[in-house]
Design a protein around this motif. Structure first.
Motif, short mmCIF file in Angstrom:
data_model
loop_
_atom_site.label_atom_id
_atom_site.label_comp_id
_atom_site.label_asym_id
_atom_site.label_seq_id
_atom_site.Cartn_x
_atom_site.Cartn_y
_atom_site.Cartn_z
N PRO A 1 1.18 1.64 5.85
CA PRO A 1 0.20 1.58 4.75
C PRO A 1 -0.97 2.55 4.99
CG PRO A 1 0.75 -0.62 5.56
CD PRO A 1 1.36 0.36 6.50
N ALA A 2 -1.31 3.29 3.97
CA ALA A 2 -2.37 4.30 4.09
C ALA A 2 -3.66 3.70 4.64
CB ALA A 2 -2.62 4.97 2.74
N ARG A 3 -3.98 2.46 4.29
CA ARG A 3 -5.23 1.84 4.76
C ARG A 3 -5.23 1.67 6.28
NH1 ARG A 3 -4.38 -3.50 5.87
NH2 ARG A 3 -2.37 -4.28 5.10
N LEU A 4 -4.05 1.62 6.91
CA LEU A 4 -3.97 1.47 8.36
C LEU A 4 -3.74 2.80 9.07
CD1 LEU A 4 -1.80 -1.77 8.64
CD2 LEU A 4 -4.29 -1.56 8.72
N ASP B 1 0.85 -1.18 0.00
CA ASP B 1 0.00 0.00 0.00
C ASP B 1 0.89 1.23 0.00
OD1 ASP B 1 -2.21 1.65 0.25
OD2 ASP B 1 -2.90 0.79 2.12
N VAL B 2 0.33 2.37 -0.35
CA VAL B 2 1.04 3.63 -0.29
C VAL B 2 1.37 3.93 1.17
CG1 VAL B 2 0.83 6.12 -0.68
CG2 VAL B 2 -0.14 4.51 -2.33
N VAL B 3 2.61 4.35 1.43
CA VAL B 3 3.02 4.68 2.80
C VAL B 3 2.50 6.07 3.14
CG1 VAL B 3 4.98 5.11 4.33
CG2 VAL B 3 5.05 3.21 2.72
N SER B 4 1.94 6.18 4.31
CA SER B 4 1.34 7.42 4.78
C SER B 4 1.80 7.69 6.21
CB SER B 4 -0.19 7.28 4.73
OG SER B 4 -0.83 8.47 5.06
N GLU B 5 1.63 8.93 6.66
CA GLU B 5 1.97 9.31 8.03
C GLU B 5 0.85 10.14 8.62
OE1 GLU B 5 5.87 10.81 8.90
OE2 GLU B 5 6.70 9.87 7.11
N ARG B 6 0.76 10.07 9.96
CA ARG B 6 -0.24 10.87 10.67
C ARG B 6 0.21 11.04 12.11
NH1 ARG B 6 -6.13 9.30 12.90
NH2 ARG B 6 -5.44 7.15 12.71
N ARG B 7 -0.06 12.20 12.68
CA ARG B 7 0.19 12.46 14.11
C ARG B 7 -1.16 12.65 14.80
NH1 ARG B 7 5.31 13.04 15.55
NH2 ARG B 7 6.83 13.73 14.03
N VAL B 8 -1.26 12.08 16.01
CA VAL B 8 -2.50 12.18 16.77
C VAL B 8 -2.15 12.55 18.21
CG1 VAL B 8 -4.57 10.97 17.56
CG2 VAL B 8 -3.53 10.35 15.36
N VAL B 9 -2.78 13.60 18.74
CA VAL B 9 -2.61 13.96 20.15
C VAL B 9 -3.62 13.15 20.95
CG1 VAL B 9 -2.75 15.82 21.85
CG2 VAL B 9 -1.75 16.26 19.59
N LEU B 10 -3.14 12.55 22.04
CA LEU B 10 -3.96 11.66 22.86
C LEU B 10 -3.99 12.20 24.29
CD1 LEU B 10 -2.26 8.45 21.45
CD2 LEU B 10 -4.51 9.34 20.78
#
Length: 169
Positions: free
Chosen positions: A163-166, A4-13
């Motif tokens: 993977p972008a799907r995850l 899958d396309v590699v993606s990144e994301r940051r989430v404040v918890l």
């Protein structure tokens, strides 16, 4: 499984409940063959995230740290109770030397190989705490979640890469 396309994301918890909820969201997207690598210092929320992943997968719990047994398998709940038919294998590589000093990553990788996790990946989703730098070779692609604490409160930040799907919200 196609890459899958590699993606990144940051989430404040802001709370432990938010960490569990992020895990639950990730768990709903996992299937057999998926590998999740969790990284971060002691107390960052890796096991809390893994518990949420177990909830999202719909597996038997409770999901607790497998530090002393190294790996624990959680079968799926029956479908009427929320099970999705996917087994969760929850691994803690800390006692393999990852969290206890400066181990040779090849030694830790060899110990992980002895657990036959690559075989588990044919029928299960595998989550490896303390796995960064040593568990990635188990699958052709993986989701890396780095957790960090900031300040004295419960606020954490998660950095997801894979993977972008995850990764996608």
């Amino acid at each position: 499984m196609a890459a899958d396309v590699v993606s990144e994301r940051r989430v404040v918890l802001p709370s432990a409940a938010d960490t569990t909820e992020l895990g639950r969201d990730i768990g709903t997207r996992l299937g057999p063959g998926d590998l999740v690598v969790l990284a971060g210092p002691l107390g960052a929320g890796k096991t809390c995230l893994a518990a949420g992943i177990g909830e999202g997968l719909g597996v038997e719990g409770p999901i607790t740290s497998p530090t002393f047994v190294i790996a624990r398998e959680h079968p799926p709940l029956p479908e009427p109770l929320g099970g999705r038919g996917v087994v969760l294998v929850h691994v803690d590589a800390y006692r393999l030397g990852v969290g206890t000093g400066d181990p040779d990553p090849r030694d830790v990788a060899a110990q992980l190989d002895d657990l036959d996790l690559d075989t588990d990946l044919t029928r299960a989703a595998v989550v490896v705490e303390w796995g960064e730098g040593v568990a990635e070779h188990l699958a052709s692609e993986h989701l890396l979640v780095r957790l960090d604490r900031s300040g004295a409160d419960e606020t954490r930040e998660a950095h997801l890469q894979g993977p972008a799907r995850l990764v996608a919200p």
